[in-house]
Design an enzyme around this catalytic site. Structure first.
Site, PDB file in Angstrom:
ATOM      1  N   ARG A   1      51.884  45.997  33.741  1.00 54.03           N
ATOM      2  CA  ARG A   1      50.626  46.453  34.338  1.00 54.03           C
ATOM      3  C   ARG A   1      50.589  46.259  35.856  1.00 54.03           C
ATOM      4  NH1 ARG A   1      46.474  47.882  31.031  1.00 54.03           N
ATOM      5  NH2 ARG A   1      46.685  47.381  28.819  1.00 54.03           N
TER       6      ARG A   1
ATOM      7  N   LYS B   1      50.235  32.554  31.149  1.00 57.16           N
ATOM      8  CA  LYS B   1      50.325  33.575  30.107  1.00 57.16           C
ATOM      9  C   LYS B   1      51.462  34.501  30.530  1.00 57.16           C
ATOM     10  CE  LYS B   1      47.846  37.444  27.961  1.00 57.16           C
ATOM     11  NZ  LYS B   1      46.614  38.284  27.979  1.00 57.16           N
TER      12      LYS B   1
ATOM     13  N   TYR C   1      49.543  46.548  41.898  1.00 63.24           N
ATOM     14  CA  TYR C   1      49.585  47.672  42.831  1.00 63.24           C
ATOM     15  C   TYR C   1      50.176  47.318  44.186  1.00 63.24           C
ATOM     16  CZ  TYR C   1      48.369  52.029  45.158  1.00 63.24           C
ATOM     17  OH  TYR C   1      48.439  53.213  45.851  1.00 63.24           O
TER      18      TYR C   1
ATOM     19  N   ILE D   1      47.923  33.935  24.056  1.00 61.92           N
ATOM     20  CA  ILE D   1      46.643  34.609  24.273  1.00 61.92           C
ATOM     21  C   ILE D   1      46.831  35.997  23.692  1.00 61.92           C
ATOM     22  CG2 ILE D   1      45.010  35.523  25.957  1.00 61.92           C
ATOM     23  CD1 ILE D   1      45.591  33.118  27.705  1.00 61.92           C
TER      24      ILE D   1
ATOM     25  N   TYR E   1      48.950  34.504  35.116  1.00 54.45           N
ATOM     26  CA  TYR E   1      49.173  35.602  34.174  1.00 54.45           C
ATOM     27  C   TYR E   1      50.192  36.554  34.774  1.00 54.45           C
ATOM     28  CZ  TYR E   1      47.919  39.546  31.059  1.00 54.45           C
ATOM     29  OH  TYR E   1      47.938  40.588  30.155  1.00 54.45           O
TER      30      TYR E   1
ATOM     31  N   THR F   1      42.142  41.960  30.505  1.00 51.42           N
ATOM     32  CA  THR F   1      42.467  43.393  30.481  1.00 51.42           C
ATOM     33  C   THR F   1      41.924  44.058  29.225  1.00 51.42           C
ATOM     34  OG1 THR F   1      44.507  42.906  31.681  1.00 51.42           O
ATOM     35  CG2 THR F   1      44.340  45.057  30.637  1.00 51.42           C
TER      36      THR F   1
END
Length: 294
Positions: free
Chosen positions: A140, A164, A109, A206, A135, A46
């Site tokens: 997000r 992550k 989404y 990370i 992840y 990202t």
């Protein structure tokens, strides 16, 4: 996956003023990270503004990172999205020479159920030629991969080796660490919570801030992983204000501002993101001066 232990950094994509990719800036950034003791690099996450890069630019960026790194550090590649079939195709047709593992985000989404998330990663596992880092970043994606789902994936698929975890909830992190297999790698996706995660049994981070202050931040993580927590927190707590600043107007605007203060790359980002405001840029510069004097 010992290669994933410690401090990985999610590299930015440096841009020139005309918003073309600044490959010289990317070279400086990689060398800055390697010199600072970073353990591995993450490409096309990202923070790299991957959503605004063309297919050709992505290919060029990955090739450049592999060339400049020259096997000095492992490289993790971001391969994710909300179209499971497209990711499977990318994994079965792509060239992953020089890549150690892939980082794949839970679908954004679409807002799948926990079973949908599980089946998404099951399909990715079947297609991937490399180990997979899950992840979870609910801020997000608008959906939260729960510890029971992560643990199920970790137990069912040998090539799903790490996660992550970027949920802003230490209780969930603790449940996650408790539920996953002992050899499963749990990484923080939140710089501010990276040391607490390690203290609870996690394996590292990370990071975003790590590429701006690689020596400083990697030392914090190394001290934590060596159980020198008093020493680690002496450096970590003063860093919290800088971490807040680099995310104040969004990522990667803040970290690019910090990198520009150090002459590594320019602060430009692509729309719909905006570069850090003059006020924030000044605050980041002042905070950097304080850290450099400490």
């Amino acid at each position: 996956m010992k290669e994933l232990r410690g401090t990985g950094v999610a590299l930015v994509t440096p841009f020139h003023k005309d918003l073309s990719v600044d490959f010289d800036g990317l070279t400086r950034l990689i060398e800055h990270c390697i010199a600072g003791g970073i353990n591995y690099l993450v490409a096309l996450g990202t923070t790299a503004e991957t959503a605004t890069l063309t297919i050709k630019e992505k290919q060029q960026i990955v090739a450049h990172i592999i060339k400049v790194t020259n096997k000095r550090l492992p490289i993790v590649l971001g391969v994710g999205g909300n179209n499971t079939a497209a990711i499977v195709e990318e994994l079965t047709t792509g060239n992953f020479d020089g890549i150690t593992a892939i980082l794949s985000v839970s679908p954004a989404y679409n807002k799948p159920t926990q079973e949908g998330i599980y089946q998404h990663f099951a399909a990715i596992s079947a297609a991937s030629p490399l180990p997979i880092i899950l992840y979870n970043v609910p801020g997000r994606t608008s959906s939260n991969m729960l510890p029971v789902t992560s643990a199920r994936l970790a137990g069912d698929f040998e090539n799903i080796v790490a996660i992550k975890e970027a949920v802003n909830d230490m209780a969930q992190v603790l449940h996650l660490i408790h539920k996953v297999p002992e050899d499963f790698v749990v990484l923080s996706g939140d710089d501010a919570l990276a040391l607490p995660l390690v203290s609870a049994g996690g394996s590292g981070v990370i990071s975003v801030i790590g590429q701006g202050l690689p020596s400083y931040f990697s030392q914090i993580m190394n001290d934590g992983l060596n159980n020198a927590f008093a020493k680690a927190y002496q450096k970590h707590l003063p860093l919290l204000s800088m971490i807040d600043l680099i995310f104040e107007e969004g990522n990667p605007a803040g970290i690019k501002s910090l990198l520009s203060h150090q002459g590594i790359c320019e602060p430009y980002v692509r729309l719909p993101l905006m570069a850090a405001s003059d006020v924030l840029h000044e605050k980041i510069g002042n905070a950097l001066s304080v850290i450099q004097k400490s």
